[in-house]
Motif scaffolding. Structure first.
Motif, PDB file in Angstrom:
ATOM      1  N   GLY A  43       0.819  -1.209   0.000  1.00  0.00           N
ATOM      2  CA  GLY A  43       0.000   0.000   0.000  1.00  0.00           C
ATOM      3  C   GLY A  43       0.845   1.247   0.000  1.00  0.00           C
ATOM      4  N   ALA A  44       1.965   1.212   0.770  1.00  0.00           N
ATOM      5  CA  ALA A  44       2.857   2.375   0.796  1.00  0.00           C
ATOM      6  C   ALA A  44       3.430   2.629  -0.575  1.00  0.00           C
ATOM      7  N   GLY A  45       3.775   1.502  -1.275  1.00  0.00           N
ATOM      8  CA  GLY A  45       4.309   1.664  -2.626  1.00  0.00           C
ATOM      9  C   GLY A  45       3.296   2.304  -3.541  1.00  0.00           C
ATOM     10  N   VAL A  46       2.051   1.907  -3.428  1.00  0.00           N
ATOM     11  CA  VAL A  46       0.999   2.483  -4.266  1.00  0.00           C
ATOM     12  C   VAL A  46       0.829   3.959  -3.984  1.00  0.00           C
ATOM     13  N   ILE A  47       0.969   4.314  -2.691  1.00  0.00           N
ATOM     14  CA  ILE A  47       0.783   5.719  -2.312  1.00  0.00           C
ATOM     15  C   ILE A  47       1.988   6.560  -2.741  1.00  0.00           C
ATOM     16  N   LEU A  48       3.234   6.040  -2.543  1.00  0.00           N
ATOM     17  CA  LEU A  48       4.438   6.838  -2.794  1.00  0.00           C
ATOM     18  C   LEU A  48       4.737   7.020  -4.278  1.00  0.00           C
ATOM     19  N   ALA A  49       4.488   5.996  -5.068  1.00  0.00           N
ATOM     20  CA  ALA A  49       4.858   6.086  -6.476  1.00  0.00           C
ATOM     21  C   ALA A  49       4.207   7.250  -7.188  1.00  0.00           C
ATOM     22  N   PRO A  50       2.866   7.466  -7.041  1.00  0.00           N
ATOM     23  CA  PRO A  50       2.271   8.645  -7.673  1.00  0.00           C
ATOM     24  C   PRO A  50       2.860   9.941  -7.150  1.00  0.00           C
ATOM     25  N   GLY A  51       3.238   9.945  -5.846  1.00  0.00           N
ATOM     26  CA  GLY A  51       3.815  11.158  -5.280  1.00  0.00           C
ATOM     27  C   GLY A  51       5.135  11.510  -5.941  1.00  0.00           C
ATOM     28  N   LEU A  52       5.979  10.472  -6.180  1.00  0.00           N
ATOM     29  CA  LEU A  52       7.251  10.706  -6.849  1.00  0.00           C
ATOM     30  C   LEU A  52       7.033  11.169  -8.278  1.00  0.00           C
ATOM     31  N   ALA A  53       6.084  10.558  -8.953  1.00  0.00           N
ATOM     32  CA  ALA A  53       5.800  10.958 -10.328  1.00  0.00           C
ATOM     33  C   ALA A  53       5.316  12.394 -10.383  1.00  0.00           C
ATOM     34  N   ASN A  54       4.447  12.766  -9.440  1.00  0.00           N
ATOM     35  CA  ASN A  54       3.929  14.139  -9.425  1.00  0.00           C
ATOM     36  C   ASN A  54       5.042  15.138  -9.141  1.00  0.00           C
ATOM     37  N   ALA A  55       6.005  14.750  -8.287  1.00  0.00           N
ATOM     38  CA  ALA A  55       7.109  15.667  -7.974  1.00  0.00           C
ATOM     39  C   ALA A  55       7.917  15.976  -9.219  1.00  0.00           C
ATOM     40  N   GLN A  56       8.159  14.922 -10.053  1.00  0.00           N
ATOM     41  CA  GLN A  56       8.908  15.150 -11.285  1.00  0.00           C
ATOM     42  C   GLN A  56       8.093  15.971 -12.275  1.00  0.00           C
ATOM     43  N   ASP A  57       6.814  15.630 -12.391  1.00  0.00           N
ATOM     44  CA  ASP A  57       5.963  16.317 -13.359  1.00  0.00           C
ATOM     45  C   ASP A  57       5.764  17.773 -12.983  1.00  0.00           C
ATOM     46  N   ALA A  58       5.909  18.103 -11.684  1.00  0.00           N
ATOM     47  CA  ALA A  58       5.594  19.452 -11.221  1.00  0.00           C
ATOM     48  C   ALA A  58       6.706  20.451 -11.487  1.00  0.00           C
ATOM     49  N   TYR A  59       7.883  19.996 -11.921  1.00  0.00           N
ATOM     50  CA  TYR A  59       8.990  20.932 -12.109  1.00  0.00           C
ATOM     51  C   TYR A  59       8.648  21.967 -13.172  1.00  0.00           C
ATOM     52  N   PRO A  60       8.899  23.261 -12.856  1.00  0.00           N
ATOM     53  CA  PRO A  60       9.347  23.786 -11.572  1.00  0.00           C
ATOM     54  C   PRO A  60       8.165  24.124 -10.665  1.00  0.00           C
ATOM     55  N   SER A  61       8.321  23.835  -9.398  1.00  0.00           N
ATOM     56  CA  SER A  61       7.259  24.112  -8.430  1.00  0.00           C
ATOM     57  C   SER A  61       7.562  25.328  -7.569  1.00  0.00           C
ATOM     58  N   ARG A  62       8.687  25.988  -7.840  1.00  0.00           N
ATOM     59  CA  ARG A  62       9.082  27.205  -7.117  1.00  0.00           C
ATOM     60  C   ARG A  62      10.014  28.013  -8.010  1.00  0.00           C
ATOM     61  N   ALA A  63      10.549  29.087  -7.456  1.00  0.00           N
ATOM     62  CA  ALA A  63      11.384  30.000  -8.242  1.00  0.00           C
ATOM     63  C   ALA A  63      12.643  29.294  -8.756  1.00  0.00           C
ATOM     64  N   VAL A  64      13.042  29.644  -9.966  1.00  0.00           N
ATOM     65  CA  VAL A  64      14.255  29.130 -10.600  1.00  0.00           C
ATOM     66  C   VAL A  64      15.201  30.304 -10.829  1.00  0.00           C
ATOM     67  N   GLN A  65      16.377  30.256 -10.231  1.00  0.00           N
ATOM     68  CA  GLN A  65      17.360  31.334 -10.412  1.00  0.00           C
ATOM     69  C   GLN A  65      18.074  31.211 -11.749  1.00  0.00           C
ATOM     70  N   MET A  66      18.211  32.334 -12.441  1.00  0.00           N
ATOM     71  CA  MET A  66      19.013  32.405 -13.663  1.00  0.00           C
ATOM     72  C   MET A  66      20.239  33.259 -13.337  1.00  0.00           C
ATOM     73  N   VAL A  67      21.377  32.620 -13.113  1.00  0.00           N
ATOM     74  CA  VAL A  67      22.593  33.334 -12.732  1.00  0.00           C
ATOM     75  C   VAL A  67      23.275  33.894 -13.972  1.00  0.00           C
ATOM     76  N   VAL A  68      23.658  35.161 -13.891  1.00  0.00           N
ATOM     77  CA  VAL A  68      24.487  35.822 -14.897  1.00  0.00           C
ATOM     78  C   VAL A  68      25.791  36.167 -14.207  1.00  0.00           C
ATOM     79  N   ALA A  69      26.905  35.697 -14.732  1.00  0.00           N
ATOM     80  CA  ALA A  69      28.193  35.826 -14.053  1.00  0.00           C
ATOM     81  C   ALA A  69      28.861  37.180 -14.290  1.00  0.00           C
ATOM     82  N   PHE A  70      28.061  38.200 -14.583  1.00  0.00           N
ATOM     83  CA  PHE A  70      28.564  39.546 -14.879  1.00  0.00           C
ATOM     84  C   PHE A  70      27.585  40.573 -14.323  1.00  0.00           C
ATOM     85  N   PRO A  71      28.026  41.814 -14.154  1.00  0.00           N
ATOM     86  CA  PRO A  71      27.106  42.867 -13.743  1.00  0.00           C
ATOM     87  C   PRO A  71      26.050  43.137 -14.814  1.00  0.00           C
ATOM     88  N   PRO A  72      24.982  43.863 -14.466  1.00  0.00           N
ATOM     89  CA  PRO A  72      23.954  44.195 -15.456  1.00  0.00           C
ATOM     90  C   PRO A  72      24.512  44.996 -16.620  1.00  0.00           C
TER      91      PRO A  72
END
Length: 324
Positions: free
Chosen positions: A10-39
Motif C-alpha cells: 500500500g505504501a508503494g501504491v501511495i508513494l509512487a504517484p507522489g514521486l511521479a507528481n514531484a517530477q511532473d511538477a517541475y518547476p514548483s518554485r522559483a528558478v534562479q538564472m545566474v548571470v556571471a557579470f554585472p547588469p
C-alpha cells in the motif's frame, strides 16, 4: 506477515504517484538564472527576456541574479557547485571554457571545470563589434590600425576581465594586425561599456546587443566586426575578414547551462521549455531590438557547437599566455 506485506504494498501504491507528481511538477518554485557579470552586458541582455518568457510559461518566478567577478568565474563556479535540482541555472557566455584554462596558465587551480556543467540550450551567437567613441579621430579600421602602429601601447581598450570574451577577441585582432594595445580589464561587459562611453578607455570589442543602441544614438562608432558575415543592425560595418584579417573571427554566444548532475528528466523539461520560450513574441522582440537574433540550438547540436567552439577558444587563450 501478510499484514506487513499489504502495508508495504500500500505504501508503494501511495508513494509512487507522489514521486511521479514531484517530477511532473517541475518547476514548483522559483528558478534562479545566474548571470556571471554585472547588469548591462551581453549575458544580462539575453537572460532577462529569456527569464521573462519562462516566467510566463511556468507561472513561477525566474529571477536574474547578477553574480559578477573574476571575469565571470565566480558566477560560473557558483552554478557548477549548486544543488543539481534544476532550480539554479546559468546564462553563460563563450568565456565559460576559457577561464579554467586561464587559471591553469597562471598557476592557479580552476574554480570550476566545464565538465561540471551540462549544456542545455544555445540562445544567441553573435559576432563581437569593434566600437570607439563617436568623437574619436578614427573613422575607419585603417585609421585605427595606422594610429596604433604609430603609438604602440597608447590606445586603451576595456574588457569584461582578463581572458573574457571581450579580451580574447581584441587580442586576436591586435595579434593579426601587429599592433600593441593597452588592455584595461573591468568586472563585466556593462562596466566595460561604461568605461568607453565615459572616455576612460578608447575602444571596446562589444557584443552587438550592448553596442547597437549606442551606435544608433550616435554615441559610438563601429569600425569592424568579428563575424564571417555582417550582423543584423551592422550592415554598413565591414568584417575583419573583408579587410584581409583571415584569422580574426570570434562569436560571443549566450547559452543556458545546469549543474551536470541535474536529473535527465529535468534537463529534458528545461530543453523543451526553452524551445517553447524562444517562440515567445516578447522575447523575440527584445532580442531583435538588442541586435541579438535568436540562434537556438539544443541537445546534440548545442553540445557539438559548445565542444568545438570551446576547443578553438582554449587555443586562443593559450596563444595569449600568462597575463601579469
Amino acid at each position: 506477515m501478510k499484514r506487513r506485506e499489504l502495508l508495504a504494498g500500500g505504501a508503494g501504491v501511495i508513494l509512487a504517484p507522489g514521486l511521479a507528481n514531484a517530477q511532473d511538477a517541475y518547476p514548483s518554485r522559483a528558478v534562479q538564472m545566474v548571470v556571471a557579470f554585472p547588469p548591462g552586458g551581453q549575458a544580462d541582455i539575453v537572460a532577462r527576456p529569456v527569464s521573462s518568457a519562462l516566467e510566463r510559461l511556468w507561472r513561477q518566478p525566474v529571477p536574474v541574479v547578477n553574480r559578477g567577478g573574476a571575469g565571470g568565474a565566480i558566477g560560473n563556479a557558483s552554478v557548477a557547485r549548486a544543488t543539481p535540482d534544476g532550480y539554479t541555472l546559468l546564462m553563460a557566455l563563450s568565456s565559460l571554457a576559457m577561464l579554467p584554462e586561464a587559471d591553469r596558465l597562471n598557476g592557479r587551480a580552476p574554480s570550476y571545470t566545464v565538465d561540471q556543467l551540462a549544456p542545455i540550450a544555445l540562445i544567441t551567437a553573435d559576432p563581437t563589434v569593434l566600437v570607439v567613441n563617436a568623437d574619436s579621430p578614427w573613422r575607419t579600421l585603417e585609421d585605427f590600425v595606422e594610429d596604433a602602429k604609430r603609438r604602440p601601447g597608447a590606445i586603451t581598450y576595456s574588457s569584461a576581465g582578463n581572458y573574457s570574451t571581450l579580451h580574447v577577441a581584441m587580442a586576436m585582432f591586435a595579434g593579426a594586425a601587429g599592433i600593441d594595445l593597452l588592455h584595461v580589464p573591468f568586472q563585466g561587459g556593462g562596466p566595460a561599456m561604461t568605461a568607453l562611453l565615459s572616455g576612460t578607455v578608447q575602444a571596446l570589442s562589444s557584443g552587438p546587443g550592448p553596442a547597437l543602441s549606442q551606435v544608433r544614438d550616435g554615441k559610438l562608432r563601429a569600425l569592424a566586426q568579428w563575424g564571417a558575415t555582417r550582423a543584423p543592425g551592422f550592415e554598413d560595418v565591414p568584417t575583419f575578414i573583408e579587410k584581409g584579417y583571415r584569422d580574426v573571427e570570434f562569436y560571443i554566444w549566450a547559452g543556458v547551462f545546469a549543474p551536470v548532475a541535474t536529473p535527465a528528466s529535468v534537463q529534458d523539461r528545461l530543453r523543451a521549455s526553452l524551445r517553447e520560450a524562444v517562440q515567445d513574441e516578447g522575447l523575440k522582440r527584445a532580442l531583435a531590438a538588442a541586435g541579438s537574433p535568436i540562434d537556438f540550438r539544443v541537445g546534440d547540436a548545442f553540445a557539438t557547437f559548445f565542444r568545438e567552439d570551446s576547443a578553438r577558444l582554449v587555443r586562443a587563450v593559450q596563444r595569449i599566455g600568462k597575463v601579469d
